[in-house]
Every structure is written in structure tokens, then in C-alpha cells.
Design a protein around this motif. Structure first.
Motif, mmCIF file in Angstrom:
data_model
loop_
_atom_site.group_PDB
_atom_site.id
_atom_site.type_symbol
_atom_site.label_atom_id
_atom_site.label_comp_id
_atom_site.label_asym_id
_atom_site.label_seq_id
_atom_site.Cartn_x
_atom_site.Cartn_y
_atom_site.Cartn_z
ATOM 1 N N UNK A 190 13.522 63.980 4.997
ATOM 2 C CA UNK A 190 14.852 64.056 5.526
ATOM 3 C C UNK A 190 14.838 65.091 6.664
ATOM 4 N N UNK A 191 13.763 65.612 6.982
ATOM 5 C CA UNK A 191 13.803 66.378 8.188
ATOM 6 C C UNK A 191 12.780 65.809 9.112
ATOM 7 N N UNK A 192 13.029 64.875 9.931
ATOM 8 C CA UNK A 192 12.191 64.221 10.893
ATOM 9 C C UNK A 192 11.678 64.834 12.388
ATOM 10 N N UNK A 193 12.685 66.006 12.628
ATOM 11 C CA UNK A 193 12.389 66.342 13.767
ATOM 12 C C UNK A 193 12.821 67.928 14.110
ATOM 13 N N UNK A 194 12.575 68.276 15.237
ATOM 14 C CA UNK A 194 13.002 69.747 15.471
ATOM 15 C C UNK A 194 14.566 69.934 15.459
ATOM 16 N N UNK A 195 15.193 69.037 15.939
ATOM 17 C CA UNK A 195 16.837 69.071 16.206
ATOM 18 C C UNK A 195 17.053 69.378 14.495
ATOM 19 N N UNK A 196 16.781 68.428 13.721
ATOM 20 C CA UNK A 196 17.072 68.853 12.195
ATOM 21 C C UNK A 196 16.744 69.977 11.530
ATOM 22 N N UNK A 197 15.497 70.429 12.004
ATOM 23 C CA UNK A 197 15.045 71.639 11.808
ATOM 24 C C UNK A 197 15.910 72.832 12.058
ATOM 25 N N UNK A 198 16.242 72.741 13.502
ATOM 26 C CA UNK A 198 17.096 73.821 14.074
ATOM 27 C C UNK A 198 18.722 73.865 13.079
ATOM 28 N N UNK A 199 19.315 72.590 12.684
ATOM 29 C CA UNK A 199 20.443 72.560 12.052
ATOM 30 C C UNK A 199 20.061 73.256 10.706
ATOM 31 N N UNK A 200 18.860 72.909 9.992
ATOM 32 C CA UNK A 200 18.631 73.576 8.661
ATOM 33 C C UNK A 200 18.421 75.171 8.843
ATOM 34 N N UNK A 201 17.805 75.594 9.787
ATOM 35 C CA UNK A 201 17.775 77.130 10.077
ATOM 36 C C UNK A 201 19.303 77.793 10.287
ATOM 37 N N UNK A 202 20.176 77.032 10.863
ATOM 38 C CA UNK A 202 21.419 77.635 10.990
ATOM 39 C C UNK A 202 22.110 77.736 9.690
ATOM 40 N N UNK A 203 21.708 76.814 8.556
ATOM 41 C CA UNK A 203 22.145 77.038 7.165
ATOM 42 C C UNK A 203 21.662 78.135 6.653
ATOM 43 N N UNK A 204 20.182 78.410 7.061
ATOM 44 C CA UNK A 204 19.353 79.451 6.633
ATOM 45 C C UNK A 204 20.079 80.816 7.030
ATOM 46 N N UNK A 205 20.596 80.703 8.311
ATOM 47 C CA UNK A 205 21.237 82.025 8.851
ATOM 48 C C UNK A 205 22.599 82.486 7.946
ATOM 49 N N UNK A 206 23.110 81.399 7.701
ATOM 50 C CA UNK A 206 24.381 81.669 6.691
ATOM 51 C C UNK A 206 23.986 82.191 5.567
ATOM 52 N N UNK A 207 22.851 81.691 4.924
ATOM 53 C CA UNK A 207 22.401 81.925 3.526
ATOM 54 C C UNK A 207 21.982 83.457 3.558
ATOM 55 N N UNK A 208 21.276 83.979 4.664
ATOM 56 C CA UNK A 208 20.765 85.258 4.599
ATOM 57 C C UNK A 208 21.999 86.150 5.143
ATOM 58 N N UNK A 209 22.907 85.850 5.701
ATOM 59 C CA UNK A 209 24.302 86.453 6.029
ATOM 60 C C UNK A 209 24.941 86.749 4.611
ATOM 61 N N UNK A 210 25.023 85.618 3.731
ATOM 62 C CA UNK A 210 25.596 85.877 2.420
ATOM 63 C C UNK A 210 24.844 86.865 1.527
ATOM 64 N N UNK A 211 23.567 86.660 1.525
ATOM 65 C CA UNK A 211 22.530 87.643 0.848
ATOM 66 C C UNK A 211 22.757 88.962 1.094
ATOM 67 N N UNK A 212 22.910 89.378 2.445
ATOM 68 C CA UNK A 212 23.079 90.553 3.026
ATOM 69 C C UNK A 212 24.549 91.279 2.445
ATOM 70 N N UNK A 213 25.326 90.223 2.709
ATOM 71 C CA UNK A 213 26.889 90.717 2.350
ATOM 72 C C UNK A 213 27.111 90.853 1.004
#
Length: 160
Positions: A74-97
């Protein structure tokens, strides 16, 4: 303390961007090429593992949310990983909040499905665990690229 952790995560994001920019220079075939020295995992596989670890520890375990883990196909390339890590950034923000300013070192029992007993952890320990985990695998990704004939760039927090 919360401001310090947010600043620390911003440094993690900066180092991650440097790594993903570098990975974008690796051929797509090499990026997904399994390496026997790494239990037949690829650079992509390790980066996906990092993202899945954030989802597991901060999403599923710490926040009790049904964050699905992604499969390599489901993650064939770097572009898809970038999108996934943007989701992770939101997850970290919600964890901190979700953590009160004074509760970062307040230990709680945390249930981990694969263990027969709860772990007694602080939010700070969870936060540090995922960050050190990411940096551990970042080094492995750079080593993998070197084995594939590439010259890694500096992806440290302080880059020259």
C-alpha cells in the motif's frame, strides 16, 4: 515541558524530511529491494515500520484508537510515505494535546495485546521510545542505501 517536546518533534520532522528527500533520489527499484542483511526488508519496509510503530504506540495503545497498520504494497514509493508521515504528524499532535502539561511523567498501566501483563509507562517514555526507534531505523535505511551503492547525505538533527 510540552513546548520542549513539540520543539523536539519539530527537529525529528526536519531530520525525517532530509531522509525522505534523500530517499527520493534512490531508484524506485532499489528503494523497495529486499536486502538479506536486513532480514529481506527494504528501505521502504523500514520506513513503513517506523510509521506503523507511531500508529501502534501512540494511536492504538496510548489513545485507544483503531489506527490500522499499513502493508508494504500500500506504500509503493517515497511520495506515499510522505503522505503517511503527514498523518503521523497529526497523530503526534493529538497525542501531545491529550496530555496535560503536568502529566508527562505520570506513569500509568498500559495494555499491550502481545504481552501478558500491562506496562507501567509515562507519556514521556512513549514519546521518547518512538523517536529513538525512528532514529535507529533511519540509520539502518542509510546503511541499506550505502549497501546498494549510494552515498548517504547528512540526515542528523544538526546538519552541516
Amino acid at each position: 515541558m510540552l513546548d520542549i517536546l513539540k520543539a523536539q518533534y519539530a527537529m525529528v520532522q526536519s531530520a525525517r524530511i532530509a531522509l525522505l528527500n534523500y530517499c527520493a533520489t534512490v531508484s524506485e527499484a532499489d528503494f523497495v529491494k529486499p536486502l538479506p542483511e536486513f532480514v529481506d526488508k527494504s528501505m521502504r519496509d523500514l520506513l513503513l515500520h517506523v510509521a506503523n510503530t507511531y500508529r501502534s504506540w501512540l494511536g492504538r495503545i496510548a489513545q485507544g484508537q483503531p489506527y490500522p497498520l499499513h502493508e508494504p504494497d500500500a506504500v509503493p514509493d517515497v511520495a506515499t510515505l510522505r503522505e503517511l508521515f503527514q498523518e503521523i504528524d497529526g497523530l503526534v499532535a493529538s497525542f501531545c494535546a491529550a496530555i496535560d502539561e503536568d502529566d508527562w511523567q505520570l506513569a500509568e498501566d498500559i495494555t499491550v495485546a502481545s504481552l501478558d501483563r500491562p506496562l507501567r509507562l509515562t507519556p514521556l517514555e512513549l514519546f521518547m521510545h518512538i523517536i529513538t526507534h525512528e532514529f535507529h531505523h533511519k540509520g539502518q535505511v542509510l546503511t541499506m542505501s550505502r549497501q546498494l551503492g549510494y552515498t548517504p547525505v547528512d540526515t542528523d538533527v544538526i546538519r552541516f
